[in-house]
Design a protein around this motif. Structure first.
Motif, short mmCIF file in Angstrom:
data_model
loop_
_atom_site.label_atom_id
_atom_site.label_comp_id
_atom_site.label_asym_id
_atom_site.label_seq_id
_atom_site.Cartn_x
_atom_site.Cartn_y
_atom_site.Cartn_z
N ASP A 183 22.85 -28.46 144.12
CA ASP A 183 22.36 -28.42 142.88
C ASP A 183 23.07 -27.30 142.26
OD1 ASP A 183 18.65 -29.16 143.81
OD2 ASP A 183 20.36 -30.70 143.29
N SER A 184 23.60 -26.45 142.66
CA SER A 184 24.09 -25.17 142.66
C SER A 184 25.20 -24.93 141.31
CB SER A 184 24.42 -23.81 143.68
OG SER A 184 25.02 -24.48 144.50
N VAL A 185 25.97 -26.66 141.96
CA VAL A 185 27.20 -27.09 141.10
C VAL A 185 26.74 -28.38 140.20
CG1 VAL A 185 28.53 -26.02 143.59
CG2 VAL A 185 28.54 -28.66 143.06
N LYS A 186 26.20 -28.99 140.43
CA LYS A 186 26.66 -30.26 139.49
C LYS A 186 26.16 -30.24 138.10
CE LYS A 186 22.74 -33.06 142.41
NZ LYS A 186 21.29 -33.33 142.11
N GLY A 187 27.05 -31.12 137.72
CA GLY A 187 27.22 -30.25 136.14
C GLY A 187 28.74 -29.88 135.37
N ARG A 188 29.09 -28.97 137.40
CA ARG A 188 30.32 -27.70 136.99
C ARG A 188 31.68 -28.51 137.57
NH1 ARG A 188 30.19 -22.71 138.98
NH2 ARG A 188 28.59 -23.74 140.11
N PHE A 189 31.64 -29.03 138.73
CA PHE A 189 32.83 -29.60 140.08
C PHE A 189 32.30 -30.97 139.86
CE2 PHE A 189 31.85 -25.63 143.22
CZ PHE A 189 32.37 -24.73 142.03
N THR A 190 33.20 -31.38 139.92
CA THR A 190 33.27 -32.79 140.03
C THR A 190 34.37 -33.09 141.42
OG1 THR A 190 33.68 -32.83 137.85
CG2 THR A 190 34.14 -34.86 138.93
N ILE A 191 34.13 -34.01 141.91
CA ILE A 191 34.71 -34.74 143.57
C ILE A 191 35.48 -35.99 143.43
CG2 ILE A 191 32.61 -35.77 144.85
CD1 ILE A 191 33.96 -34.64 147.51
N SER A 192 36.65 -36.28 143.69
CA SER A 192 37.55 -37.51 143.49
C SER A 192 38.44 -37.73 144.64
CB SER A 192 38.38 -37.17 142.75
OG SER A 192 38.42 -36.42 142.44
N ARG A 193 38.65 -39.10 144.42
CA ARG A 193 39.46 -39.02 145.85
C ARG A 193 40.73 -40.45 145.09
NH1 ARG A 193 36.93 -40.86 152.20
NH2 ARG A 193 39.58 -41.01 152.78
N ASP A 194 42.09 -39.85 145.71
CA ASP A 194 42.88 -40.98 146.06
C ASP A 194 42.91 -40.89 146.88
OD1 ASP A 194 45.93 -40.48 144.11
OD2 ASP A 194 45.18 -42.36 144.87
N LYS A 195 43.04 -42.27 147.70
CA LYS A 195 43.97 -42.73 148.90
C LYS A 195 43.32 -41.96 150.50
CE LYS A 195 47.92 -44.90 147.31
NZ LYS A 195 49.65 -44.93 147.35
N ASN A 196 44.38 -41.08 149.85
CA ASN A 196 43.98 -40.12 151.77
C ASN A 196 43.88 -38.87 151.49
OD1 ASN A 196 46.71 -39.29 151.30
ND2 ASN A 196 47.02 -39.96 153.67
N THR A 197 43.69 -38.66 150.09
CA THR A 197 43.45 -36.95 149.05
C THR A 197 41.86 -37.14 148.67
OG1 THR A 197 46.14 -36.68 149.00
CG2 THR A 197 44.35 -34.57 148.25
N VAL A 198 41.42 -36.10 149.16
CA VAL A 198 40.44 -35.74 147.48
C VAL A 198 40.45 -34.42 147.09
CG1 VAL A 198 39.05 -34.27 149.67
CG2 VAL A 198 37.52 -35.11 148.13
N TYR A 199 39.82 -34.30 146.01
CA TYR A 199 39.84 -33.18 145.46
C TYR A 199 38.83 -32.42 144.81
CZ TYR A 199 44.28 -35.19 144.41
OH TYR A 199 45.56 -35.82 144.96
N LEU A 200 38.28 -31.44 144.51
CA LEU A 200 37.50 -30.59 144.06
C LEU A 200 38.07 -30.30 142.43
CD1 LEU A 200 34.51 -30.08 144.53
CD2 LEU A 200 34.83 -28.32 145.63
N GLN A 201 37.52 -31.16 141.43
CA GLN A 201 37.61 -30.36 140.26
C GLN A 201 36.60 -29.13 140.25
OE1 GLN A 201 41.22 -29.90 138.17
NE2 GLN A 201 39.22 -28.96 137.28
N MET A 202 36.56 -28.31 140.38
CA MET A 202 35.54 -26.84 140.22
C MET A 202 36.61 -25.64 138.22
SD MET A 202 35.47 -25.17 143.49
CE MET A 202 37.13 -24.12 143.29
N ASN A 203 35.12 -26.10 137.72
CA ASN A 203 35.03 -25.77 135.90
C ASN A 203 33.94 -24.65 136.17
OD1 ASN A 203 37.60 -27.20 135.44
ND2 ASN A 203 35.78 -29.13 135.09
N SER A 204 34.05 -23.35 134.49
CA SER A 204 32.66 -22.81 134.76
C SER A 204 32.50 -22.15 135.66
CB SER A 204 31.57 -23.33 134.12
OG SER A 204 31.99 -24.36 132.80
N LEU A 205 33.44 -21.42 136.62
CA LEU A 205 32.70 -21.16 137.64
C LEU A 205 32.51 -19.49 137.95
CD1 LEU A 205 36.43 -21.72 139.34
CD2 LEU A 205 34.71 -22.38 140.40
N LYS A 206 31.23 -19.37 138.40
CA LYS A 206 30.64 -18.25 138.36
C LYS A 206 31.54 -17.31 139.86
CE LYS A 206 27.06 -21.28 136.50
NZ LYS A 206 25.83 -21.38 137.09
N PRO A 207 30.81 -16.06 139.51
CA PRO A 207 31.74 -15.26 141.00
C PRO A 207 30.52 -15.37 141.84
CG PRO A 207 30.68 -13.79 139.14
CD PRO A 207 30.39 -14.95 138.14
#
Length: 119
Positions: free
Chosen positions: A59-83
């Motif tokens: 819940d703490s990251v919904k709307g700010r973080f996005t997880i995605s995957r391409d073959k054997n690599t997973v990504y975490l895009q983190m926006n609007s980061l907070k302390p």
């Protein structure tokens, strides 16, 4: 057992963005996820990605973080980061059939990459 190598951590000011990457070797897991652990706190699930495309987010990251995957690599895009996002971030892999955020669903872990967000 799958091997996981993370990259992409660093330091950023509040409101900034970072993208984490995690490459799996030896085989492609059905489930891949990201966890984080701040000093003195329990490791918590952040996001999970299942091979069928289903995802889960804390819940703490919904709307700010996005997880995605391409073959054997997973990504975490983190926006609007907070302390409060400051932590060591770990990639993990498992073989359950739902996008779990529970540590017990995972059996392989990366070494971690540090994310520091300054105010």
């Amino acid at each position: 057992q799958v091997q996981l190598v993370e990259s992409g951590g660093g330091s950023v000011q509040a409101g900034g963005s970072l993208r984490l990457s995690c490459e799996a070797s030896r085989y492609t897991p059905n489930l891949m996820g990201w966890f984080r652990q701040a000093p003195g706190k329990e490791r918590e699930g952040v996001a999970a990605f299942l091979n069928d495309g289903r995802t889960s987010y804390a819940d703490s990251v919904k709307g700010r973080f996005t997880i995605s995957r391409d073959k054997n690599t997973v990504y975490l895009q983190m926006n609007s980061l907070k302390p409060e996002d400051t932590a060591m971030y770990y990639c993990a892999a498992g073989e359950t059939w739902y996008p779990s955020l529970r540590k017990t669903a995972y059996n392989s872990w990366g070494q971690g990459t540090q994310v520091t967000v300054s105010s």
